[in-house]
Design an enzyme around this catalytic site. Structure first.
Site, short mmCIF file in Angstrom:
data_model
loop_
_atom_site.label_atom_id
_atom_site.label_comp_id
_atom_site.label_asym_id
_atom_site.label_seq_id
_atom_site.Cartn_x
_atom_site.Cartn_y
_atom_site.Cartn_z
N CYS A 115 0.85 -1.30 0.04
CA CYS A 115 0.04 -0.10 -0.13
C CYS A 115 0.64 1.48 0.09
CB CYS A 115 -0.92 -0.09 1.12
SG CYS A 115 -2.07 -1.25 1.06
N HIS A 252 -3.29 7.57 2.22
CA HIS A 252 -3.64 6.00 1.57
C HIS A 252 -4.97 5.70 2.31
CE1 HIS A 252 -3.70 2.05 0.93
NE2 HIS A 252 -3.63 1.60 2.20
N ASN A 282 -9.92 0.05 0.06
CA ASN A 282 -8.61 0.17 0.10
C ASN A 282 -7.88 -0.40 -1.30
OD1 ASN A 282 -5.68 -0.39 0.47
ND2 ASN A 282 -6.00 -1.13 2.32
C1 LIG Z 1 -9.85 -4.85 9.58
C2 LIG Z 1 -10.57 -3.47 10.74
C3 LIG Z 1 -11.56 -2.94 9.97
C4 LIG Z 1 -11.51 -4.50 11.81
O1 LIG Z 1 -11.91 -3.64 12.83
P1 LIG Z 1 -11.86 -3.91 14.31
O2 LIG Z 1 -12.72 -2.94 14.82
O3 LIG Z 1 -10.16 -3.84 14.72
O4 LIG Z 1 -12.33 -5.20 14.68
P2 LIG Z 1 -11.48 -6.59 15.14
O5 LIG Z 1 -10.57 -7.16 14.14
O6 LIG Z 1 -10.91 -6.24 16.49
O7 LIG Z 1 -12.56 -7.36 15.10
C5 LIG Z 1 -13.86 -7.66 15.99
C6 LIG Z 1 -14.93 -8.43 15.59
O8 LIG Z 1 -15.42 -8.04 14.48
C7 LIG Z 1 -15.24 -9.48 13.71
N1 LIG Z 1 -15.36 -9.02 12.14
C8 LIG Z 1 -14.31 -9.14 11.42
N2 LIG Z 1 -14.67 -8.68 10.10
C9 LIG Z 1 -15.97 -8.65 10.28
C10 LIG Z 1 -16.89 -8.38 9.06
N3 LIG Z 1 -16.67 -8.11 7.87
N4 LIG Z 1 -18.15 -8.44 9.49
C11 LIG Z 1 -18.40 -8.54 10.79
N5 LIG Z 1 -17.47 -8.90 11.72
C12 LIG Z 1 -16.31 -8.61 11.32
C13 LIG Z 1 -14.19 -10.19 14.04
O9 LIG Z 1 -14.28 -11.27 14.08
C14 LIG Z 1 -14.29 -9.93 15.45
O10 LIG Z 1 -15.17 -10.62 16.13
P3 LIG Z 1 -15.16 -11.28 17.60
O11 LIG Z 1 -14.99 -10.01 18.41
O12 LIG Z 1 -16.20 -12.20 17.88
O13 LIG Z 1 -13.63 -12.09 17.45
C15 LIG Z 1 -9.62 -2.65 11.27
O14 LIG Z 1 -9.11 -3.31 12.29
C16 LIG Z 1 -8.79 -2.04 10.12
O15 LIG Z 1 -9.25 -1.26 9.42
N6 LIG Z 1 -7.50 -2.52 10.53
C17 LIG Z 1 -6.28 -1.89 9.48
C18 LIG Z 1 -6.51 -2.34 8.20
C19 LIG Z 1 -5.47 -1.68 7.50
O16 LIG Z 1 -5.30 -0.46 7.58
N7 LIG Z 1 -4.97 -2.38 6.56
C20 LIG Z 1 -4.19 -2.02 5.48
C21 LIG Z 1 -3.07 -1.40 5.59
S1 LIG Z 1 -2.53 -1.10 4.06
#
Ligand SMILES: CC(C)(COP(=O)(O)OP(=O)(O)OC[C@H]1O[C@@H](n2cnc3c(N)ncnc32)[C@H](O)[C@@H]1OP(=O)(O)O)[C@@H](O)C(=O)NCCC(=O)NCCS
EC number: 2.3.1.180
Length: 325
Positions: A115, A252, A282
């Site tokens: 990214c 980004h 993204n």
């Molecule tokens: C991926 C992202 C959106 C997840 O959000 P979050 O608030 O951190 O959520 P978590 O990963 O802690 O997961 C929380 C819960 O949601 C669930 N979950 C994950 N994806 C889900 C989806 N698409 N729909 C519903 N629930 C989902 C998980 O299983 C977890 O459930 P649990 O509590 O029962 O285990 C977030 O962490 C994010 O954007 N991270 C950075 C991504 C990024 O920048 N990536 C690229 C860099 S280039």
């Protein structure tokens, strides 16, 4: 030897036609439109149709950037393509694009920094122009992330999309001092110890497969805010400008909450932050030039504005670029 500045001569982008909505993804995996919107800000993403490749998207964006610059392919003596989803293991998308455009001079190659790829590619081109190794460079970020997603993994497949963005840089002998236009500075970082938090579980030399994207999202999230904020203050400091002086921030586009978290940390008004994550998701290396181009097209970013681009990606890699457009 005098260093030359790189003026941004033109910009362009391209998104594939097909839009995939959150509701459509909700029919494929256990998720919902409200979860995706609340946690990421994403409403939809564009997906390349069958047979459409990264080079196809790159070509469309590149032609727009060349038109915008009023230049022809034969003027190019450097093509740098940032991508993690090349058409083939080799040749590079860069050389394929060179042939498609009808450019025959200089060099073409790919940069792989996930990214952060566009920021890395911009730094490569700017440095080559500064050293007199190229005069007119095409810098492209292009991805078909949809091809490396595990469409049964709800924690990753909702986040990404396809697209391409391109910039044409040109050597500018006349410019000097802080009021000069073009790329004012770039700052690149990486830390390979974090590879397991965001990676693809396949490749030519390990599994012999393309693999799928894997991510520990909540841990990447925490690193993202800290590292992005650090790269932004560093590039501003090195370039002799303050964060307050910057007219536009082109981040980004990974997650609206990351954009807002960084803005809060650095006291940046959210109106100055260009956000396309709702519409594009993204798009990895394509996200910064796609967002930049949208803000130029809708009249927000104007010639003479000070623009700070930043990104973080797998590796980890991260970095920033400051430009006077
Ligand atoms: C991926 C992202 C959106 C997840 O959000 P979050 O608030 O951190 O959520 P978590 O990963 O802690 O997961 C929380 C819960 O949601 C669930 N979950 C994950 N994806 C889900 C989806 N698409 N729909 C519903 N629930 C989902 C998980 O299983 C977890 O459930 P649990 O509590 O029962 O285990 C977030 O962490 C994010 O954007 N991270 C950075 C991504 C990024 O920048 N990536 C690229 C860099 S280039």
């Amino acid at each position: 030897m005098t260093e030359l500045s790189s003026r941004i001569a033109g910009i362009g982008s391209h998104l594939p036609e097909r839009i995939l909505t959150n509701d459509e993804i909700s029919a494929m995996v256990d998720t919902s439109d409200s979860w995706i919107r609340e946690r990421t800000g994403i409403r939809q993403r564009h997906i390349a149709g069958e047979g459409v490749t990264t080079c196809d998207l790159a070509e469309r964006a590149a032609r727009r950037a060349l038109d915008d610059a009023g230049l022809a392919a034969e003027d190019l003596d450097l093509i740098v393509v940032a991508t993690t989803t090349p058409d083939f293991t080799f040749p590079s998308v860069g050389t394929m694009l060179q042939a498609r455009l009808g450019a025959t001079k200089g060099a073409a190659f790919d940069v792989q920094a996930v990214c952060t790829g566009f920021v890395y590619a911009l730094a490569m081109a700017d440095n080559m122009i500064a050293r007199g190794q190229a005069r007119t460079a095409l810098v492209v970020g292009a991805e078909t992330m949809s091809r490396i997603l595990d469409w049964t993994d709800r924690s990753t497949c909702v986040l990404f999309g396809d697209g391409a963005g391109a910039m044409v840089l040109q050597a500018d002998e006349t410019a000097s001092g802080p009021e000069r236009s073009g790329i004012l500075g770039t700052y690149l970082r990486s830390d390979g110890r974090f590879k397991d938090l965001l990676h693809v579980d396949g490749g030519p030399s390990s599994t012999g497969t393309v693999g799928h994207l894997r991510m520990v999202g909540n841990q990447v999230f925490r690193h993202a805010i800290t590292n992005i904020a650090e790269s932004m203050t560093t590039i501003a400091g090195r370039s002799g400008v303050t964060i307050e002086e910057v007219d536009w921030f082109v981040p980004h586009q990974a997650n609206q909450r990351i954009l807002e978290g960084v803005a809060r940390k650095l006291s940046i008004p959210t109106e100055k932050v260009i956000s396309t994550v709702a519409d594009h998701g993204n798009t990895s290396a394509a996200s910064v030039p796609l967002a930049f181009d949208r803000a130029v097209q809708d009249g927000r970013i104007k010639r003479g504005d000070l623009v700070l681009m930043e990104a973080l990606g797998g590796g980890f890699t991260w970095g920033a670029a400051l430009a006077r457009f």
